[in-house]
Design an enzyme around this catalytic site. Structure first.
Site, PDB file in Angstrom:
ATOM      1  N   SER A   8     -23.509  48.876 -30.636  1.00 60.15           N
ATOM      2  CA  SER A   8     -22.529  49.573 -31.479  1.00 60.15           C
ATOM      3  C   SER A   8     -21.731  48.541 -32.258  1.00 60.15           C
ATOM      4  CB  SER A   8     -21.580  50.400 -30.615  1.00 60.15           C
ATOM      5  OG  SER A   8     -20.392  50.642 -31.347  1.00 60.15           O
ATOM      6  N   HIS A  33     -25.925  51.357 -33.680  1.00 60.16           N
ATOM      7  CA  HIS A  33     -25.103  52.525 -33.384  1.00 60.16           C
ATOM      8  C   HIS A  33     -23.802  52.449 -34.193  1.00 60.16           C
ATOM      9  CE1 HIS A  33     -23.771  55.569 -30.288  1.00 60.16           C
ATOM     10  NE2 HIS A  33     -22.579  55.013 -30.458  1.00 60.16           N
ATOM     11  N   MET A  37     -15.177  57.643 -36.179  1.00 60.95           N
ATOM     12  CA  MET A  37     -14.036  58.315 -35.504  1.00 60.95           C
ATOM     13  C   MET A  37     -12.986  58.703 -36.536  1.00 60.95           C
ATOM     14  SD  MET A  37     -13.467  55.789 -32.265  1.00 60.95           S
ATOM     15  CE  MET A  37     -14.862  55.115 -31.341  1.00 60.95           C
ATOM     16  N   MET A 137     -21.809  60.264 -22.290  1.00 60.81           N
ATOM     17  CA  MET A 137     -20.680  59.335 -22.427  1.00 60.81           C
ATOM     18  C   MET A 137     -20.207  58.921 -21.029  1.00 60.81           C
ATOM     19  SD  MET A 137     -20.296  58.977 -25.660  1.00 60.81           S
ATOM     20  CE  MET A 137     -18.937  57.831 -25.482  1.00 60.81           C
ATOM     21  N   GLY A 142     -13.563  56.829 -27.961  1.00 63.78           N
ATOM     22  CA  GLY A 142     -12.407  56.400 -28.754  1.00 63.78           C
ATOM     23  C   GLY A 142     -12.331  54.895 -28.930  1.00 63.78           C
ATOM     24  N   PHE A 143     -12.767  54.173 -27.915  1.00 64.90           N
ATOM     25  CA  PHE A 143     -12.602  52.718 -27.972  1.00 64.90           C
ATOM     26  C   PHE A 143     -13.777  52.032 -27.294  1.00 64.90           C
ATOM     27  CE2 PHE A 143      -8.522  54.816 -27.814  1.00 64.90           C
ATOM     28  CZ  PHE A 143      -7.878  54.267 -28.917  1.00 64.90           C
ATOM     29  N   GLY A 145     -14.919  48.560 -25.096  1.00 64.47           N
ATOM     30  CA  GLY A 145     -14.252  47.674 -24.151  1.00 64.47           C
ATOM     31  C   GLY A 145     -13.609  48.384 -22.966  1.00 64.47           C
ATOM     32  N   GLY A 177     -19.032  51.340 -21.666  1.00 71.24           N
ATOM     33  CA  GLY A 177     -18.769  50.466 -20.515  1.00 71.24           C
ATOM     34  C   GLY A 177     -20.007  49.858 -19.881  1.00 71.24           C
TER      35      GLY A 177
END
Ligand code: DX5
Ligand code: ZN
Length: 217
Positions: A8, A33, A37, A137, A142-143, A145, A177
């Protein structure tokens, strides 16, 4: 089938994205990817479909779009026009999921559905003939890391069971993750493809990382 890797670009250096996607390709990635958002469906704002158009000349890899937006239908055509190969939409944001997936197929693209960690997989049998991919997911979107949510890992196996029964051609992709330490667990649950942002772009040898993950199955 060998496991596929889709880095991503959310984890890439945004001051030199063209170079970053070339580096991604050289490391042996299977696709790129794009995390779109809108700061409504998720609490973060990234980029829109125009980025696909800017980067399309720099790579021959398929561009996979992951739409984390409220008004999903408004983005489909532009993503298709700008060079997307597949569009994955969120089950939670699509009121008329069947209609949205039908539209993606009409545009000639692969279609996927993403499922948040606390969302149900119950919709799968009703759209199994329309989709090419389920995106499980393993973090709240949203983020990049974030730390993987352990309970969400079991869902890969649950999805895999449903898919085997309904349409074995559907690929199971996992996002959030994932790193060298937990990849084996993800693959053992039945993942066909994994997304990685921070682990891939934070690695000083992404090629070795890709080779290692691919060696796990
Ligand atoms: C999360 C995004 C992911 C994210 C993955 O909302 O959908 O694709 O970029 O980032 P890592 O691999 O760092 O968890
Ligand atoms: Zn994503």
């Amino acid at each position: 089938m060998a496991i596929k890797i889709s880095p991503s670009i959310l984890g890439a250096d945004f001051s030199k994205l063209a170079e970053e996607i070339k580096r991604t390709e050289q490391a042996g990635a299977d696709s790129i990817h794009f995390d779109i958002m809108d700061n409504h469906f998720v609490p973060n704002l990234t980029f829109g479909p125009m980025l696909l158009k800017s980067l399309r000349p720099y790579s021959g890899l398929p561009f996979s779009v992951h739409l984390m937006v409220e008004n999903t239908d408004e983005y489909l055509e532009e993503c298709a026009k700008n060079g997307a190969s597949s569009i994955t939409v969120h089950s939670e944001s699509c009121v008329h999921l069947h209609r949205t997936l039908s539209e993606i197929k009409r545009l000639g693209l692969k279609a996927g559905v993403a499922v948040n960690p606390a969302s149900s997989l119950a919709f799968i049998p009703y759209v199994a003939d329309l989709i090419d991919e389920i995106l499980i997911m393993t973090v709240n979107p949203g983020f990049s890391g974030q730390k993987i949510i352990a309970r969400a890992i079991n869902k890969i196996g649950e999805a895999s069971k449903i898919i085997r029964k309904e349409n074995p051609a559907v690929e199971i992709n996992v996002d959030g993750g994932i790193n060298a330490s937990n990849a084996r667990q993800i693959i053992d649950q039945g993942a066909d493809s994994i997304v990685m942002a921070s682990a891939f772009y934070g690695s000083n040898n992404p090629k070795e990382l890709v080779e290692y993950i691919k060696s796990l199955r």
